[in-house]
Design a protein around this motif. Structure first.
Motif, PDB file in Angstrom:
ATOM      1  N   GLN A 184      -7.664 -63.411 -41.582  1.00  0.00           N
ATOM      2  CA  GLN A 184      -6.208 -63.945 -41.279  1.00  0.00           C
ATOM      3  C   GLN A 184      -6.427 -65.057 -39.706  1.00  0.00           C
ATOM      4  O   GLN A 184      -6.359 -65.442 -39.711  1.00  0.00           O
ATOM      5  CB  GLN A 184      -5.219 -63.446 -40.858  1.00  0.00           C
ATOM      6  CG  GLN A 184      -4.225 -64.580 -40.019  1.00  0.00           C
ATOM      7  CD  GLN A 184      -3.099 -62.854 -39.440  1.00  0.00           C
ATOM      8  OE1 GLN A 184      -2.520 -62.486 -40.400  1.00  0.00           O
ATOM      9  NE2 GLN A 184      -1.994 -63.698 -38.771  1.00  0.00           N
ATOM     10  N   GLU A 226      -5.432 -57.105 -37.429  1.00  0.00           N
ATOM     11  CA  GLU A 226      -3.834 -56.773 -37.495  1.00  0.00           C
ATOM     12  C   GLU A 226      -3.575 -55.375 -36.377  1.00  0.00           C
ATOM     13  O   GLU A 226      -2.636 -55.214 -35.735  1.00  0.00           O
ATOM     14  CB  GLU A 226      -4.305 -55.002 -38.899  1.00  0.00           C
ATOM     15  CG  GLU A 226      -3.861 -56.139 -40.556  1.00  0.00           C
ATOM     16  CD  GLU A 226      -3.555 -57.537 -40.386  1.00  0.00           C
ATOM     17  OE1 GLU A 226      -2.195 -56.818 -40.001  1.00  0.00           O
ATOM     18  OE2 GLU A 226      -3.150 -58.164 -40.545  1.00  0.00           O
ATOM     19  N   SER A 272      -9.127 -58.189 -42.207  1.00  0.00           N
ATOM     20  CA  SER A 272      -7.672 -58.954 -42.830  1.00  0.00           C
ATOM     21  C   SER A 272      -8.909 -60.461 -42.640  1.00  0.00           C
ATOM     22  O   SER A 272      -9.235 -60.315 -41.608  1.00  0.00           O
ATOM     23  CB  SER A 272      -6.361 -59.494 -42.108  1.00  0.00           C
ATOM     24  OG  SER A 272      -5.744 -60.844 -42.066  1.00  0.00           O
ATOM     25  N   GLU A 316      -8.132 -46.837 -43.833  1.00  0.00           N
ATOM     26  CA  GLU A 316      -6.436 -45.330 -43.862  1.00  0.00           C
ATOM     27  C   GLU A 316      -6.733 -44.429 -44.462  1.00  0.00           C
ATOM     28  O   GLU A 316      -7.116 -44.802 -45.386  1.00  0.00           O
ATOM     29  CB  GLU A 316      -5.194 -46.649 -43.862  1.00  0.00           C
ATOM     30  CG  GLU A 316      -5.176 -46.833 -45.320  1.00  0.00           C
ATOM     31  CD  GLU A 316      -4.201 -48.299 -45.518  1.00  0.00           C
ATOM     32  OE1 GLU A 316      -2.965 -47.811 -44.230  1.00  0.00           O
ATOM     33  OE2 GLU A 316      -4.466 -48.956 -45.618  1.00  0.00           O
ATOM     34  N   PHE A 367      -9.637 -53.354 -51.006  1.00  0.00           N
ATOM     35  CA  PHE A 367      -9.386 -54.121 -51.686  1.00  0.00           C
ATOM     36  C   PHE A 367      -9.441 -55.653 -51.599  1.00  0.00           C
ATOM     37  O   PHE A 367      -9.431 -56.105 -50.085  1.00  0.00           O
ATOM     38  CB  PHE A 367      -8.159 -54.207 -51.930  1.00  0.00           C
ATOM     39  CG  PHE A 367      -6.896 -53.965 -50.119  1.00  0.00           C
ATOM     40  CD1 PHE A 367      -7.242 -53.328 -49.410  1.00  0.00           C
ATOM     41  CD2 PHE A 367      -6.560 -55.115 -50.242  1.00  0.00           C
ATOM     42  CE1 PHE A 367      -6.564 -54.112 -47.972  1.00  0.00           C
ATOM     43  CE2 PHE A 367      -5.891 -55.589 -49.146  1.00  0.00           C
ATOM     44  CZ  PHE A 367      -5.811 -55.014 -47.774  1.00  0.00           C
ATOM     45  N   LEU A 419      -6.064 -48.921 -51.426  1.00  0.00           N
ATOM     46  CA  LEU A 419      -7.972 -48.905 -51.516  1.00  0.00           C
ATOM     47  C   LEU A 419      -8.896 -48.756 -50.472  1.00  0.00           C
ATOM     48  O   LEU A 419      -7.970 -49.891 -49.395  1.00  0.00           O
ATOM     49  CB  LEU A 419      -8.511 -50.061 -52.637  1.00  0.00           C
ATOM     50  CG  LEU A 419      -7.829 -50.032 -53.855  1.00  0.00           C
ATOM     51  CD1 LEU A 419      -7.713 -51.051 -55.049  1.00  0.00           C
ATOM     52  CD2 LEU A 419      -8.233 -48.779 -55.014  1.00  0.00           C
ATOM     53  N   GLU A 444       5.858 -53.439 -52.083  1.00  0.00           N
ATOM     54  CA  GLU A 444       5.512 -54.326 -51.158  1.00  0.00           C
ATOM     55  C   GLU A 444       4.135 -55.746 -51.940  1.00  0.00           C
ATOM     56  O   GLU A 444       2.930 -54.581 -51.936  1.00  0.00           O
ATOM     57  CB  GLU A 444       4.790 -54.552 -49.844  1.00  0.00           C
ATOM     58  CG  GLU A 444       3.840 -55.377 -48.991  1.00  0.00           C
ATOM     59  CD  GLU A 444       3.811 -54.671 -47.686  1.00  0.00           C
ATOM     60  OE1 GLU A 444       3.817 -53.752 -47.401  1.00  0.00           O
ATOM     61  OE2 GLU A 444       2.499 -55.443 -47.073  1.00  0.00           O
ATOM     62  N   ILE A 445       4.079 -56.445 -52.216  1.00  0.00           N
ATOM     63  CA  ILE A 445       2.644 -57.886 -53.210  1.00  0.00           C
ATOM     64  C   ILE A 445       2.398 -57.975 -52.053  1.00  0.00           C
ATOM     65  O   ILE A 445       1.268 -58.341 -51.657  1.00  0.00           O
ATOM     66  CB  ILE A 445       3.427 -57.799 -53.993  1.00  0.00           C
ATOM     67  CG1 ILE A 445       2.715 -58.046 -55.082  1.00  0.00           C
ATOM     68  CG2 ILE A 445       4.100 -59.034 -53.760  1.00  0.00           C
ATOM     69  CD1 ILE A 445       2.569 -57.886 -56.675  1.00  0.00           C
ATOM     70  N   VAL A 446       3.327 -58.777 -50.337  1.00  0.00           N
ATOM     71  CA  VAL A 446       2.976 -59.853 -50.253  1.00  0.00           C
ATOM     72  C   VAL A 446       2.918 -59.880 -48.407  1.00  0.00           C
ATOM     73  O   VAL A 446       4.720 -58.337 -48.633  1.00  0.00           O
ATOM     74  CB  VAL A 446       3.416 -61.130 -50.112  1.00  0.00           C
ATOM     75  CG1 VAL A 446       3.346 -62.000 -48.980  1.00  0.00           C
ATOM     76  CG2 VAL A 446       2.614 -61.618 -51.608  1.00  0.00           C
ATOM     77  N   GLY A 447       2.555 -59.401 -47.701  1.00  0.00           N
ATOM     78  CA  GLY A 447       3.172 -59.574 -45.894  1.00  0.00           C
ATOM     79  C   GLY A 447       2.512 -60.626 -45.517  1.00  0.00           C
ATOM     80  O   GLY A 447       1.235 -60.484 -45.835  1.00  0.00           O
ATOM     81  N   GLU A 449      -5.640 -64.470 -48.610  1.00  0.00           N
ATOM     82  CA  GLU A 449      -4.841 -65.053 -47.782  1.00  0.00           C
ATOM     83  C   GLU A 449      -4.585 -66.514 -46.866  1.00  0.00           C
ATOM     84  O   GLU A 449      -5.861 -67.200 -46.999  1.00  0.00           O
ATOM     85  CB  GLU A 449      -5.312 -64.288 -46.164  1.00  0.00           C
ATOM     86  CG  GLU A 449      -4.906 -62.813 -46.417  1.00  0.00           C
ATOM     87  CD  GLU A 449      -6.265 -62.197 -45.202  1.00  0.00           C
ATOM     88  OE1 GLU A 449      -5.276 -62.341 -44.041  1.00  0.00           O
ATOM     89  OE2 GLU A 449      -7.080 -61.867 -45.152  1.00  0.00           O
ATOM     90  N   ARG A 507       3.038 -66.669 -37.305  1.00  0.00           N
ATOM     91  CA  ARG A 507       2.573 -67.323 -35.940  1.00  0.00           C
ATOM     92  C   ARG A 507       2.885 -67.309 -34.602  1.00  0.00           C
ATOM     93  O   ARG A 507       3.164 -68.499 -34.485  1.00  0.00           O
ATOM     94  CB  ARG A 507       0.721 -67.608 -36.137  1.00  0.00           C
ATOM     95  CG  ARG A 507       0.347 -67.582 -37.554  1.00  0.00           C
ATOM     96  CD  ARG A 507       0.610 -65.924 -38.578  1.00  0.00           C
ATOM     97  NE  ARG A 507      -0.099 -66.207 -40.040  1.00  0.00           N
ATOM     98  CZ  ARG A 507      -0.036 -65.142 -40.620  1.00  0.00           C
ATOM     99  NH1 ARG A 507       0.680 -64.494 -40.604  1.00  0.00           N
ATOM    100  NH2 ARG A 507      -0.735 -65.061 -42.293  1.00  0.00           N
ATOM    101  N   ARG A 532     -10.083 -51.005 -45.190  1.00  0.00           N
ATOM    102  CA  ARG A 532      -9.595 -50.145 -44.562  1.00  0.00           C
ATOM    103  C   ARG A 532      -9.474 -48.625 -44.247  1.00  0.00           C
ATOM    104  O   ARG A 532      -9.775 -48.355 -45.396  1.00  0.00           O
ATOM    105  CB  ARG A 532      -7.445 -50.922 -44.911  1.00  0.00           C
ATOM    106  CG  ARG A 532      -7.316 -52.334 -44.733  1.00  0.00           C
ATOM    107  CD  ARG A 532      -6.072 -52.361 -44.426  1.00  0.00           C
ATOM    108  NE  ARG A 532      -5.846 -53.950 -44.353  1.00  0.00           N
ATOM    109  CZ  ARG A 532      -5.087 -54.113 -44.755  1.00  0.00           C
ATOM    110  NH1 ARG A 532      -4.262 -54.380 -43.749  1.00  0.00           N
ATOM    111  NH2 ARG A 532      -4.531 -55.913 -44.201  1.00  0.00           N
ATOM    112  N   GLY A 545      -0.523 -62.450 -46.419  1.00  0.00           N
ATOM    113  CA  GLY A 545      -2.013 -61.947 -47.681  1.00  0.00           C
ATOM    114  C   GLY A 545      -0.555 -60.876 -48.780  1.00  0.00           C
ATOM    115  O   GLY A 545       0.249 -60.633 -48.815  1.00  0.00           O
ATOM    116  N   GLY A 566      -2.344 -59.222 -52.426  1.00  0.00           N
ATOM    117  CA  GLY A 566      -3.070 -57.737 -52.276  1.00  0.00           C
ATOM    118  C   GLY A 566      -3.458 -57.824 -54.096  1.00  0.00           C
ATOM    119  O   GLY A 566      -2.281 -57.986 -54.843  1.00  0.00           O
TER     120      GLY A 566
END
Ligand code: 4AD
Ligand code: MG
Length: 464
Positions: free
Chosen positions: A211, A169, A209, A234, A245, A242, A387-390, A249, A394, A232, A433, A435
């Motif tokens: 990805q 990311e 990720s 963060e 998590f 979390l 947000e559930i999907v990002g 993907e 590409r 993550r 992705g 979650g």
């Protein structure tokens, strides 16, 4: 005697047959007439089975009357039609073998309702509660539906590595993986830690990720999906973040942003349908005790097309909103949870797919749009959760990707293999992705991701 799951026993109607079940005591009521009712639950379904223990049983006084909530037992008896309301099947016990007592003085899950906060402190026992048991079954159903959905559509299941040298990311939120002794690290001439001496000969991390691996494989086998843990570092203590998590993907070759949005919408709807079809009792419980609006939220997914708007339109709508947000929404800043929920819950009343976000705050790999300011990104937003999907289309153009990486200050040498994918037979491709924990929140009405993963990892918390 073959033991059955309580789910199987409750589905039977061949009264008079002999059955064996095992589980944990939820309640025991002793009747004056010298017999007891025991509710036994094994987690195979929401319901417990009622066992009638007669005072004649040889261990009635010595054991059964000492069997409190949380004790485990194996019961063999006759399947009988229950006179009680709401329950059609019970077992008249011929034998009850107590497998393990639970001391009522110290067993923490006594009858009264225990808060979710307290349950997190006893996460090793909380799956024995109605709520966490139901969460566990819904989470399982979502996982099953995931494999089924992608397998039906020709996607290959890809296991991406968990240890990686690449920040997928580019956000710098990775946990380091090392065998270097922190008390005695090898040092370079100028006194810094010498990572070339580390296990992998370079810095290594837990992946944020899968990805980038999925892209490599999609550009060879057309369609793949990963389903694994991601990590993550963060430091956000929110109800939807979390440190560890699970993410699904998918990645598709020869696909653009609109194909990607279609796939995400189909996937979310497929999962909701599957949960509606297979977890009825659990959903009924959540709708009654956890979130009264749950069934409406789920119906909105099944019955409606998701709304699709651009980020620019979203910012316009937020600007016109008759309400004060904690964070202002100006073009160029990311949508906050409160903005996402306003759009979904108050403007549209159904899931929304927001596309074409500013390049400045999105990841380096997203395809640049012709306007020079935005990228072909998408977020799927749902009620309660946001947000559930990002995901995104590409950047498949080598020169544009290299330029994006330069602007974002990323080291091209380091991502040489990722750039190779654009050097050799590049093709348009897209993916996203989802979650898993956020999807469990959405399908259960639960409020906190800590309560929908077996053992949550969050800042300062990795006990179990
Ligand atoms: O939007 P994100 O960061 O996108 C990616 O990781 C892309 N590489 C996905 C892709 O295009 N293949 O994360 C995707 C989803 C989010 O929408 C959210 O549902 C979930 O992962 N997520 C988290 N869930 C729980 N805790 C966290 N800290 C999460 N961060 C992201
Ligand atoms: Mg995102």
């Amino acid at each position: 005697m073959e033991r059955q799951l309580i789910r199987q026993a409750l589905a039977r109607s061949d009264f008079g047959s002999v059955v064996t079940v095992a589980g944990w005591v939820r309640t025991r009521r002793d009747s004056k007439g010298g017999f007891s009712f025991i509710e036994l639950n094994d987690g195979s379904c929401f319901g417990s089975i009622q066992v009638i223990a007669d005072g004649d049983l040889p261990n009635y006084e010595s054991e059964i009357l000492r069997m409190g909530i949380g004790s485990s037992a194996k019961v063999t008896g006759t399947l009988t039609e229950s006179p009680g309301q709401g329950q059609s099947v019970e077992i008249k016990a011929a034998s009850i073998e107590v497998l393990g007592f639970a001391d009522p003085e110290t067993y923490p899950l006594q009858k009264k309702r225990v808060s979710f906060e307290r349950l997190r402190e006893i996460a090793h026992l909380r799956a024995r509660t109605n709520t966490i048991g139901a969460v566990t079954r819904v989470r399982n159903a979502l996982s099953y539906a995931t494999h089924q959905f992608y397998q039906e559509r020709g996607f290959l299941y890809l296991t991406a590595p968990l240890i990686t040298a690449s920040d997928a990311e580019g956000a710098g939120e990775m946990f380091r993986v090392t065998t270097i002794d922190p008390a005695n690290p090898p040092l370079t001439a100028d006194g810094a830690v010498d990572w070339s001496e580390d296990f992998f000969g370079k810095p290594a991390f837990l992946t944020v990720s899968g990805q980038l691996s999925a892209e490599a494989y999609a550009l060879a086998v057309d369609r793949v999906y990963t389903f694994g843990p991601t990590f993550r570092a963060e430091n956000s203590n929110t109800r939807r973040h979390l440190a560890e998590f699970w993410m699904i993907e998918p990645e598709m070759a020869f696909a653009d942003l609109s194909d990607n949005a279609d796939l995400a919408e189909d996937y979310v709807r497929y999962m909701v349908r599957h949960v509606l079809n297979t977890c009825g009792d659990d959903l009924e419980f959540f709708a009654k005790w956890v979130d009264e609006s749950l069934m409406d939220s789920l119906a909105a997914v099944v019955d409606n097309q998701f709304e699709r708007i651009t980020y620019t339109e979203a910012v316009d709508l937020l600007g016109k909103a008759d309400r004060d947000f904690e964070y202002p929404s100006t073009w160029g800043s990311d949508l906050q949870a409160e903005h996402e929920r306003y759009l979904v819950e108050e403007v549209f009343g159904k899931p929304v797919i927001v596309t074409d976000f500013p390049f400045d705050f999105k990841a380096f790999y997203m395809r640049r749009n012709d306007d020079g300011k935005t990228v072909a990104a998408m977020d799927v937003l749902v009620p309660q959760v946001g947000e559930i999907v990002g995901g995104s289309q590409r950047e498949e153009r080598l020169d544009v990707l290299a330029d994006s990486m330069r602007i974002k200050g990323m080291d091209k040498e380091h991502y040489w293999w990722y750039l190779d994918l654009r050097r050799f037979g590049t093709a348009p491709h897209a993916g996203f992705g989802l979650g898993l924990e956020r999807m469990v929140l959405f399908t259960t009405g639960m409020q906190n991701v800590r309560d929908v993963i077996p053992f949550p990892r969050t800042p300062r918390n990795a006990e179990f």
